[in-house]
Structures are given as C-alpha cells and as structure tokens.
Design a protein around this motif. Structure first.
Motif, PDB file in Angstrom:
ATOM      1  N   ILE A   1      -5.468   3.071   0.149  1.00 41.53           N
ATOM      2  CA  ILE A   1      -4.225   2.902  -0.612  1.00 41.53           C
ATOM      3  C   ILE A   1      -2.979   3.459   0.081  1.00 41.53           C
ATOM      4  CG2 ILE A   1      -4.542   4.982  -2.045  1.00 41.53           C
ATOM      5  CD1 ILE A   1      -3.109   1.571  -3.188  1.00 41.53           C
ATOM      6  N   PRO A   2      -3.012   4.619   0.785  1.00 44.19           N
ATOM      7  CA  PRO A   2      -1.754   5.112   1.371  1.00 44.19           C
ATOM      8  C   PRO A   2      -1.226   4.253   2.516  1.00 44.19           C
ATOM      9  CG  PRO A   2      -3.577   6.519   2.028  1.00 44.19           C
ATOM     10  CD  PRO A   2      -4.106   5.590   0.986  1.00 44.19           C
ATOM     11  N   PHE A   3      -2.132   3.613   3.278  1.00 44.40           N
ATOM     12  CA  PHE A   3      -1.672   2.724   4.343  1.00 44.40           C
ATOM     13  C   PHE A   3      -0.806   1.608   3.758  1.00 44.40           C
ATOM     14  CE2 PHE A   3      -5.452   4.598   6.311  1.00 44.40           C
ATOM     15  CZ  PHE A   3      -4.986   4.885   7.582  1.00 44.40           C
ATOM     16  N   ALA A   4      -1.293   1.023   2.668  1.00 38.99           N
ATOM     17  CA  ALA A   4      -0.579  -0.094   2.047  1.00 38.99           C
ATOM     18  C   ALA A   4       0.694   0.371   1.355  1.00 38.99           C
ATOM     19  CB  ALA A   4      -1.500  -0.808   1.058  1.00 38.99           C
ATOM     20  N   ILE A   5       0.657   1.502   0.663  1.00 40.44           N
ATOM     21  CA  ILE A   5       1.817   1.981  -0.082  1.00 40.44           C
ATOM     22  C   ILE A   5       2.977   2.332   0.848  1.00 40.44           C
ATOM     23  CG2 ILE A   5       2.692   3.937  -1.414  1.00 40.44           C
ATOM     24  CD1 ILE A   5       0.228   3.847  -3.114  1.00 40.44           C
ATOM     25  N   VAL A   6       2.696   3.121   1.892  1.00 37.75           N
ATOM     26  CA  VAL A   6       3.760   3.541   2.810  1.00 37.75           C
ATOM     27  C   VAL A   6       4.367   2.336   3.519  1.00 37.75           C
ATOM     28  CG1 VAL A   6       4.275   4.872   4.892  1.00 37.75           C
ATOM     29  CG2 VAL A   6       2.809   5.851   3.119  1.00 37.75           C
ATOM     30  N   ALA A   7       3.503   1.421   3.992  1.00 37.51           N
ATOM     31  CA  ALA A   7       3.989   0.236   4.703  1.00 37.51           C
ATOM     32  C   ALA A   7       4.759  -0.694   3.771  1.00 37.51           C
ATOM     33  CB  ALA A   7       2.821  -0.507   5.336  1.00 37.51           C
ATOM     34  N   ALA A   8       4.229  -0.939   2.585  1.00 38.33           N
ATOM     35  CA  ALA A   8       4.851  -1.890   1.662  1.00 38.33           C
ATOM     36  C   ALA A   8       6.194  -1.380   1.150  1.00 38.33           C
ATOM     37  CB  ALA A   8       3.917  -2.168   0.490  1.00 38.33           C
ATOM     38  N   SER A   9       6.271  -0.117   0.777  1.00 32.06           N
ATOM     39  CA  SER A   9       7.537   0.420   0.278  1.00 32.06           C
ATOM     40  C   SER A   9       8.605   0.404   1.368  1.00 32.06           C
ATOM     41  CB  SER A   9       7.334   1.842  -0.254  1.00 32.06           C
ATOM     42  OG  SER A   9       6.816   2.701   0.749  1.00 32.06           O
ATOM     43  N   SER A  10       8.207   0.695   2.617  1.00 31.93           N
ATOM     44  CA  SER A  10       9.150   0.636   3.731  1.00 31.93           C
ATOM     45  C   SER A  10       9.597  -0.795   3.983  1.00 31.93           C
ATOM     46  CB  SER A  10       8.516   1.210   5.004  1.00 31.93           C
ATOM     47  OG  SER A  10       8.144   2.554   4.837  1.00 31.93           O
ATOM     48  N   LEU A  11       8.656  -1.731   3.974  1.00 32.72           N
ATOM     49  CA  LEU A  11       8.955  -3.124   4.284  1.00 32.72           C
ATOM     50  C   LEU A  11       9.873  -3.746   3.236  1.00 32.72           C
ATOM     51  CD1 LEU A  11       8.437  -5.285   6.360  1.00 32.72           C
ATOM     52  CD2 LEU A  11       6.325  -5.898   5.174  1.00 32.72           C
ATOM     53  N   ILE A  12       9.685  -3.383   1.981  1.00 31.78           N
ATOM     54  CA  ILE A  12      10.561  -3.891   0.919  1.00 31.78           C
ATOM     55  C   ILE A  12      12.012  -3.496   1.196  1.00 31.78           C
ATOM     56  CG2 ILE A  12      11.191  -3.654  -1.521  1.00 31.78           C
ATOM     57  CD1 ILE A  12       8.149  -3.294  -2.065  1.00 31.78           C
ATOM     58  N   GLY A  13      12.220  -2.208   1.494  1.00 36.00           N
ATOM     59  CA  GLY A  13      13.576  -1.740   1.765  1.00 36.00           C
ATOM     60  C   GLY A  13      14.168  -2.310   3.033  1.00 36.00           C
ATOM     61  N   GLU A  14      13.335  -2.541   4.048  1.00 34.48           N
ATOM     62  CA  GLU A  14      13.815  -2.986   5.353  1.00 34.48           C
ATOM     63  C   GLU A  14      13.999  -4.499   5.443  1.00 34.48           C
ATOM     64  OE1 GLU A  14      11.617   0.835   7.448  1.00 34.48           O
ATOM     65  OE2 GLU A  14      10.915  -1.182   7.928  1.00 34.48           O
ATOM     66  N   LEU A  15      13.403  -5.250   4.525  1.00 37.56           N
ATOM     67  CA  LEU A  15      13.562  -6.707   4.516  1.00 37.56           C
ATOM     68  C   LEU A  15      14.571  -7.185   3.476  1.00 37.56           C
ATOM     69  CD1 LEU A  15       9.973  -8.256   4.925  1.00 37.56           C
ATOM     70  CD2 LEU A  15      11.941  -8.622   6.426  1.00 37.56           C
ATOM     71  N   SER A  16      14.706  -6.467   2.387  1.00 37.06           N
ATOM     72  CA  SER A  16      15.560  -6.933   1.289  1.00 37.06           C
ATOM     73  C   SER A  16      17.028  -6.947   1.685  1.00 37.06           C
ATOM     74  CB  SER A  16      15.385  -6.040   0.055  1.00 37.06           C
ATOM     75  OG  SER A  16      14.060  -6.080  -0.422  1.00 37.06           O
TER      76      SER A  16
END
Length: 525
Positions: free
Chosen positions: A144-159
C-alpha cells in the motif's frame, strides 16, 4: 542594435503561472484531453485509497460475521494484531518507497505496490489458519505505501493548477468507496454458514489494485519526474497535451514548463539526493516536523476507533445484534463518503491552515461530547446519548486536505521522502492504535476516550502555531516556502528564461538574429 534586456523584477514573475492559470476560464470538463486525464486518474491514482477503506471496513464487518470462526472470533490482543499487521507491513516497506518512486517513476511504483496487494489479498482469501491470514495482511501492508506515495504525488504533478487541490482532496474521499463496498459485502455475507462469509470480502479486496494495474498504462508519467531525468521534451509534450489541449504556443504551458525546469534545476543544485536533504536546512526540518505531526494527527484523532473497532464500541453503548452492527457500519461509511466528497470539492476554496484549525477544534468538541455520552450510557443506560457516539467530524480536514497539503509542503526533490516520512508516522500511529485500542476499550471502556480528548487539544495548539499556509500557489511557487533567498533566485531564473523565450520569439518573427545567437547574447549579458 537591440537594447540590452532589463533584469526582471520579483514582482514581474511572482505567481506568474497562477495568474495565467486563472485567466483560463474554460472549465476542465470542456477540455477533451484534460477531461480524459482526470477520468484515468480515478481508477489509477485517486482510487488507490479504496484499498485502505476496504480493509478497515472489512475488518470491522468480519467481527460481526457469524462464519468467522476459523480464528475463534479473536478479541483484544489477537484482534489488535490482525488489524495492526497491515500497518506493520507498510512500515517495513517504507525505506524502499522513495527509491522506487524517484528512480523508477510514479507509474512503476503504483504497479509494484498493486501487484503486492493482489498477492496479499489472494492469500488472505485462501487463508487456512491464523498464521496464513496474518502473513497475507502483512503483504497487503507492504504494497500500500508504494501506491499511496506515488499516486498522491502523481495527482499533484499531473493536474492543472486550477484543479490540483480538488483532485488531491478526492484522493482520500475514495477511501469511503472501498469502505462502502466492504460494508455492503459483509452485510450480505454476515449470516452465511460457510467460510465464504469472510473469504468473499477478503477476495474482493483485490479489485482496486486490479483497476490500477489495468488502467495505469493509459496514464502519462509525471512531467516533473521526466524533467528530473533529462527527458524535458516528453515532459513538455505532456503539459501541452493536457494543460493546453495540444497548443504548443500556449503562454501558460511555456511559463509552467520554464518554472518547473528552473525550479528543479535550483533544487538539484542544493540537493545531495539522499535522506540528509530532509533535515539539511531549518526550512526542511520544519517541513519534516509538520509532515510527521500530520501523520500522527491522521491516526490519533479518534478515527481509528470507528474505522477498525466499531463492533466493540457499539457493544459499549448497548448495540449487540450483528445485523444492526453491520447496518451501522454501512450507514456510517455511506455518510462518510457523502461528507468527505463534499469537503473535497469545497474545502480547497478556503485556506488550508484555516480548514485544519476548524477541523481540529470541531474534533475536540465532538470527542468531548462522545466521551460524556458514553459515560452517561454506562451510568444510566441512556440509549439516546449513545447515538452521539456516531457523530462524524474527521473528514473536514484530515480526509480532504492531507495529501493535497503534503504535496504542496514538500519540494519535488524530497516529495517522495517527505510523504514517506508522513506515512511512517501515520503507520506507526496506526499500528499502535490498532493494537492498543481493543485492549484499552476492553479494559477501560469510555474512560479510554479521555486520552483522545487530551491529544486533540494538543493538535489544535500545534496547527495554530506551526502549520503554514499553502493555498493558491503552484507547486513550484511553494518549493521554497521557507527559503526566502532561494525563492528570490528562483524568480530571477524563471523571469530571465521567460524573457529569453519572448525575445527569441520576437526576433524569429521579425527576421532578427538567429535564435541560438540571440539566446547566447542574452545569457552572456
């Protein structure tokens, strides 16, 4: 001879990208590429927290499932271990999380974590004994932490900057989608006489991770990660496609790209690309303190009680029927989803620090009332006062703003490490809560809630004095939140590059110097 270019002032470039973004009045849903990006973000990134929501609600529901006899209906320490092992797995994985995120990219980190969670959920559903169930939950926690850290970062960096806060806030609200599904499934299986009463909910926990593995291939990589790896052309193409609908001449995208490139350049100059970066300066140490405290606050604000141990809490207030417990679990998660989504869509309009202050103050008031209501029920058996126990208040700040705030708080070079530190404190607090809460509830009853009242009072004080304001600025504008000298240098470099690009464009149109000669002249000026 062309006049010598004047150095841009700080005011000329301050909030430039933010201003250009606000000048774009076309809503996101009328932009084909941006609309498609946000749709793909839901199953791949925003939906990552569905796994955590499913897990907590499933563990709540299984305690009221009659067929859950394989483990002799564990209580107290054993029940705490079965819930806490999920957090322990996440804690063990955390040292590797920023390495995978920073070197392999955000998308590969999501895939890696999702594969681990599919393996864990499958083993959990097939568990033949207590040990196998525990190991399966440990593997789930590892992923779960691999996905959470990557996904939360990617949301902010792509939006797009205009929707970044809303998209980041929706990340945590999807927790309740997983919770609702798990609560509904356990409500339907609680009376099954076979082991499928608990195996089916366990097996369905693979669903969010399967969605991520399937749809991640349609999602672009983070432009900031690409720039950091020297793949600037790919990063610019992504920004053009999704932030300018394919218009390569967009002033906004050009300014955004320059700001990203120059900010990462300056960050890299001051980074050793190690964990020492997180404590290298007073500003970074302050970020670390705030991020660590937020990790504790997200778990020690009373939410852990109703997330994992609703059944024994309901026993304490006179609700013993399993069907009623599962109905309450489902109703609470549905209500949680409604208000969490509402706060996600609206709280981004307010200052972050203001929302956190209002949220912690409200939690303190509600938990004080909860403690009084539980004490009154114990003394008088008053059923009416027991219903006050179910009052929700957590989602206002800690659900809606947590990952939005974290992405804004930490600069790119330490973003994965910063969110990992937050996860470490959050998981440690969660592990402690999940192991200690059932023991505390069993031994102290309502008096155990007093410790939460005291802690919530501390949260209010901490937020008031130490939380910074991060609203209404781009990630690059926030990169040097505490470093005034670096902030001025960033503005200077961005302004100079924008001026170079403007002059190159003008001379290219007017047949002046060649672009390369002009840029060489300006840089040496």
């Amino acid at each position: 001879m062309a006049p010598e270019p004047k150095a841009p002032t700080s005011e000329a470039v301050d909030n430039l990208v933010t201003r250009l973004a606000l000048e774009d009045t076309t809503p996101w849903y009328k932009k084909r590429n941006l609309r498609m990006l946000y749709l793909i973000l839901f199953p791949t990134c925003i939906g990552v927290e569905m796994t955590s929501g499913f897990d907590s609600s499933m563990m709540n529901g299984l305690q009221a499932v009659d067929s859950w006899r394989l483990f002799n209906s564990p209580r107290s320490a054993l029940l705490g271990l079965m819930s806490a092992i999920y957090s322990l797995g996440a804690i063990l994985a955390l040292p590797a999380v920023p390495i995978v995120n920073d070197y392999l990219g955000r998308r590969m980190a999501i895939i890696f974590g999702s594969i681990l969670m599919v393996i864990g959920a499958s083993l959990q559903a097939a568990a033949q004994n207590f040990a196998m169930f525990i190991i399966a939950r440990l593997i789930l926690g590892l992923g779960i932490p691999f996905a959470i850290v990557a996904a939360s970062s990617l949301i902010g960096e792509l939006s797009h900057p205009k929707e970044r806060a809303i998209m980041g806030s929706l990340f945590n609200s999807c927790y309740f989608i997983g919770s609702i599904v798990a609560a509904g499934v356990t409500l339907g299986t609680f009376s099954m006489s076979s082991n499928w009463g608990w195996r089916l909910p366990s097996l369905l926990q693979v669903s969010p991770s399967v969605l991520q593995i399937v749809f991640i291939w349609f999602l672009p990589e983070s432009p900031r990660w690409l720039v950091s790896k020297g793949r600037s052309e790919e990063a610019f193409a992504i920004l053009v496609k999704y932030h300018a609908e394919g218009n390569e001449d967009s002033e906004f995208v050009k300014a955004e790209f320059i700001e990203i490139e120059k900010t990462l350049e300056l960050e890299k100059e001051n980074s050793k690309r190690s964990w020492r970066d997180v404590v290298a300066t007073s500003g970074m140490r302050r970020r670390l303190l705030v991020g660590s405290a937020l990790g504790l606050f997200t778990q020690w604000s009373g939410n852990g009680l109703t997330s994992y141990f609703l059944a024994p809490i309901l026993d304490n207030v006179g609700i013993h029927d399993n069907h009623t417990k599962n109905l309450v679990n489902l109703a609470l998660t549905c209500w949680g989803f409604v208000n969490a989504t509402f706060f996600a869509l609206t709280s981004s309009r307010f200052n972050r620090r203001t929302v956190y202050l209002f949220g912690t103050t409200s939690l303190l008031a509600v938990f004080t009332a909860w403690t009084v209501a539980s004490a009154r029920f114990t003394a008088t058996g008053d059923q009416a006062s027991s219903k006050a126990v179910l009052a929700p208040c957590y989602n206002m700040a800690f659900n809606a703003l947590t990952y939005t705030f974290l992405v804004e708080l930490f600069p790119y070079q330490v973003r994965a490490k910063g969110i990992t530190v937050f996860q470490w404190w959050s998981r440690m607090a969660g592990f402690f809560n999940q192991f200690v809460n059932p023991i505390g509830i069993n031994n102290a009853g309502w008096k155990y809630y007093i410790s939460y009242v005291v802690w919530l009072a501390f949260e209010v004080i901490f937020v008031y004095f130490l939380f910074p304001e991060t609203a209404n600025r781009t990630l690059e504008e926030l990169a040097f939140l505490y470093e005034e000298d670096k902030l001025q240098e960033q503005k200077k470099r961005v302004g100079e590059e924008i001026q170079v690009q403007d002059i190159l464009h003008d001379h290219d149109q007017d047949g002046g110097r060649s672009p390369s000669d002009e840029k060489h002249h300006i840089e040496h000026s």
